[in-house]
Write a protein that holds these residues in place. Structure first.
Motif, mmCIF file in Angstrom:
data_model
loop_
_atom_site.group_PDB
_atom_site.id
_atom_site.type_symbol
_atom_site.label_atom_id
_atom_site.label_comp_id
_atom_site.label_asym_id
_atom_site.label_seq_id
_atom_site.Cartn_x
_atom_site.Cartn_y
_atom_site.Cartn_z
ATOM 1 N N GLU A 537 0.833 -1.200 0.000
ATOM 2 C CA GLU A 537 0.000 0.000 0.000
ATOM 3 C C GLU A 537 0.871 1.256 0.000
ATOM 4 O O GLU A 537 1.867 1.334 0.714
ATOM 5 C CB GLU A 537 -0.896 -0.013 1.237
ATOM 6 N N ASN A 538 0.482 2.243 -0.815
ATOM 7 C CA ASN A 538 1.230 3.497 -0.907
ATOM 8 C C ASN A 538 0.317 4.679 -0.605
ATOM 9 O O ASN A 538 -0.820 4.745 -1.104
ATOM 10 C CB ASN A 538 1.812 3.675 -2.306
ATOM 11 N N ASN A 539 0.849 5.594 0.192
ATOM 12 C CA ASN A 539 0.108 6.813 0.507
ATOM 13 C C ASN A 539 0.662 7.965 -0.331
ATOM 14 O O ASN A 539 1.826 8.334 -0.212
ATOM 15 C CB ASN A 539 0.227 7.152 1.996
ATOM 16 N N LEU A 540 -0.181 8.496 -1.197
ATOM 17 C CA LEU A 540 0.220 9.581 -2.097
ATOM 18 C C LEU A 540 -0.372 10.900 -1.624
ATOM 19 O O LEU A 540 -1.567 10.985 -1.331
ATOM 20 C CB LEU A 540 -0.272 9.287 -3.516
ATOM 21 N N LYS A 541 0.471 11.930 -1.566
ATOM 22 C CA LYS A 541 0.011 13.279 -1.262
ATOM 23 C C LYS A 541 0.554 14.235 -2.325
ATOM 24 O O LYS A 541 1.721 14.150 -2.697
ATOM 25 C CB LYS A 541 0.493 13.730 0.120
ATOM 26 N N LEU A 542 -0.310 15.121 -2.790
ATOM 27 C CA LEU A 542 0.096 16.112 -3.786
ATOM 28 C C LEU A 542 -0.457 17.471 -3.391
ATOM 29 O O LEU A 542 -1.660 17.626 -3.178
ATOM 30 C CB LEU A 542 -0.423 15.722 -5.177
ATOM 31 N N LEU A 543 0.443 18.451 -3.281
ATOM 32 C CA LEU A 543 0.059 19.834 -3.013
ATOM 33 C C LEU A 543 0.370 20.669 -4.250
ATOM 34 O O LEU A 543 1.478 20.603 -4.795
ATOM 35 C CB LEU A 543 0.829 20.397 -1.814
#
Length: 561
Positions: A537-543
């Motif tokens: 599982e991968n947690n992706l965050k984009l700002l």
């Protein structure tokens, strides 16, 4: 024998003086024969073209090779401009440039990506040491692409001298087939003095021209008086291509005496911006076509003028028919001539009185400060090419600053006072330029002590704009059912309708990831082969942040195949 040696050395010296550039040193950077979409020193928007554009058949990924032995002295990656570009310095002192690349060869790609991760940014400029990235002539250095400000897949190729001045690559033997004579599509005559006129007119006049069987031209008889100058619309067309390309030289003569010689073999990047002083800028803004003025106006610093007599102007005073001639040439040596008969004629004409209401005379060699209600305009000396009666007014919250037909030599500064605006939202304001179609585009704006500041390279209309909207983020290839990413790349579309995208920051499982943004398509991508994402599982965050500081956040869980 002694005289034979002298003759031989003299001939050798003559050849060297005619072309000081080695014609057998560089090879084609891409498979030959090449077809060009752009030639050296073509007239472009706000600049002369600094290289040649080599067609790649509308596709990306063609092998690009080092044009000669050398080392990579500079690597620059930017969202706009040259995109992904390589600079290779050669033992003979010249540097070759390869721009709009899709990607580099593995050795360079690995070096660059390591530096990007170290600096945590996509746009980067690197100057590798002399012995780090060496390549032999013909070795693959990258692959053709469409990155940066490119409008379609091609390879932009340059050769620069030791002073970083671009030189026509064709002088080095990098040529494309050209069997056609250049064409002249328009002839224009300009009255220079108050008492000058052409066919009874005291403004620019277009003159009819006729093409003969040999491909040369002759104009209708011009009736004129006083000092006048000429301009032409012209182009060349190479074999196997439909593009309209530039010339190599222009020579004018009057009564058999040379008056002006223009050569497009070499120029500096500093002077390139002064193309707007060379062309008829007003005509260009109105008609989207460029007249090359064949005379030198005040404060024109271009080095393309190799010879001039009376700045290329002629004075019609004798009551007889005289002959002005224009000769244009392409690099292959194809030439086209235009003969222009001129007769001195007296006309009873009156100069138009210009309406100078709401205008102020600005002297090009003096600093000027203007004020229009809540707006201050700062024009530093030498920002204009010549003195100007400048029109300006502030009406309905819009600054009307002269017109877009007059080019600026240097940027000028605008300052908008924000008294009366909501003091809690000043950081969401920016200065926007209103285009002819009504679109408002962001000007680089700074906020200082209740005032907005911006520089502009053009006259026109400006207003204050408020941007309270966050940028938009859309993920393009996430399977909504199982959260699996489809393909090798994470793909997003990011866009902002007002101030525009300023920056972005992506992380996977808390680690910074390299992301590549293409402003032409608004696509933002991350290569999963960088190895940041795990098989679990991968947690992706984009700002994503716009140019006034509005921030959008996207977060999701994803898996890779």
């Amino acid at each position: 024998m002694k005289y034979s040696i002298i003759i031989f050395l003299s001939a050798l010296s003559l050849c060297s003086s005619q072309n000081p550039y080695p014609r057998d040193y560089f090879i084609y950077p891409i498979k030959d024969p090449i077809i060009l979409s752009g030639t050296f020193a073509e007239l472009r928007s706000n600049h002369f073209h600094a290289g040649i554009d080599i067609k790649t058949g509308g596709v990306e990924g063609l092998k690009v090779v080092s044009s000669a032995d050398g080392y990579v002295s500079r690597i620059k990656i930017s969202e706009r401009g040259y995109g992904k570009a390589l600079y290779i310095t050669h033992p003979n002192g010249f540097t070759s440039v390869y721009a709009h690349l899709q990607k580099f060869c593995p050795e360079i790609e690995n070096y660059v990506k390591k530096k990007q991760y170290q600096n945590q940014k996509f746009e980067i400029q690197l100057f590798p040491s002399v012995n780090l990235l060496k390549f032999k002539k013909g070795e693959i250095i990258g692959y053709s692409g469409n990155t940066g400000g490119s409008s379609g897949p091609h390879l932009h190729f340059e050769i620069r001298d030791k002073n970083e001045k671009p030189v026509n690559p064709m002088l080095f033997g990098i040529e494309a087939k050209d069997t056609s004579k250049p064409s002249i599509h328009g002839l224009f005559v300009y009255p220079i003095e108050n008492n000058s006129n052409i066919n009874g007119y005291t403004t620019r006049v277009q003159i009819d021209i006729k093409k003969n069987a040999s491909g040369d031209y002759i104009s209708e008889l011009i009736n004129a008086k006083g000092e006048i100058g000429f301009g032409i619309i012209s182009n060349d067309q190479l074999d196997y291509a439909s593009n309209k390309n530039g010339l190599t030289s222009i020579v004018t003569t009057y009564e058999g005496v040379e008056h002006l010689k223009i050569n497009f073999d070499k120029f500096s990047f500093y002077e390139s911006k002064h193309i707007n002083r060379y062309i008829d800028y007003e005509y260009y803004r109105n008609n989207n076509n460029r007249i090359q003025k064949l005379y030198i106006e005040q404060n024109n610093p271009l080095s393309i003028f190799k010879f001039e007599k009376n700045k290329g102007l002629i004075n019609i005073v004798k009551k007889k028919v005289s002959l002005f001639e224009i000769k244009i040439s392409d690099f292959a040596g194809n030439t086209t001539n235009l003969k222009i008969p001129i007769k001195f004629t007296e006309f009873d004409v009156k100069n138009k009185n210009e309406n100078r209401k709401n205008s102020k005379k600005i002297y090009y060699d003096q600093d000027t400060h203007l004020k229009a209600e809540s707006v201050d305009i700062f024009i530093k000396k030498n920002s204009l090419y010549e003195d100007l009666y400048l029109n300006f007014k502030f009406e309905n919250d819009i600054l009307n600053l002269h017109n877009t037909f007059v080019p600026l030599k240097k940027p000028i500064s605008l300052c908008f006072n924000l008294d009366g605006y909501d003091q809690t939202k000043l950081d969401k304001l920016f200065i926007g330029k209103i285009l002819n179609n009504g679109t408002v585009v962001y000007c680089q704006t700074s906020l200082k002590k209740n005032k907005l500041f911006a520089n502009t390279r053009d006259f026109g209309k400006f207003k204050i704009v408020i941007d309270k909207e966050k940028p938009k983020i859309e993920i393009k290839n996430l399977n909504k059912v199982n959260a699996v990413i489809d393909g090798r790349y994470l793909k997003f579309k990011i866009f902002d309708d007002k101030s525009g995208i300023k920056n972005y920051l992506g992380t996977i499982n808390g680690k910074w990831i390299l992301m590549e943004h293409d402003p032409k398509t608004n696509i933002l991508m991350h290569d999963l082969k960088d190895g940041i994402a795990s098989k679990q599982e991968n947690n992706l965050k984009l700002l994503v942040t716009d140019k006034v500081g509005n921030i959008s956040k996207f977060e999701t869980i994803f898996y890779i195949k």
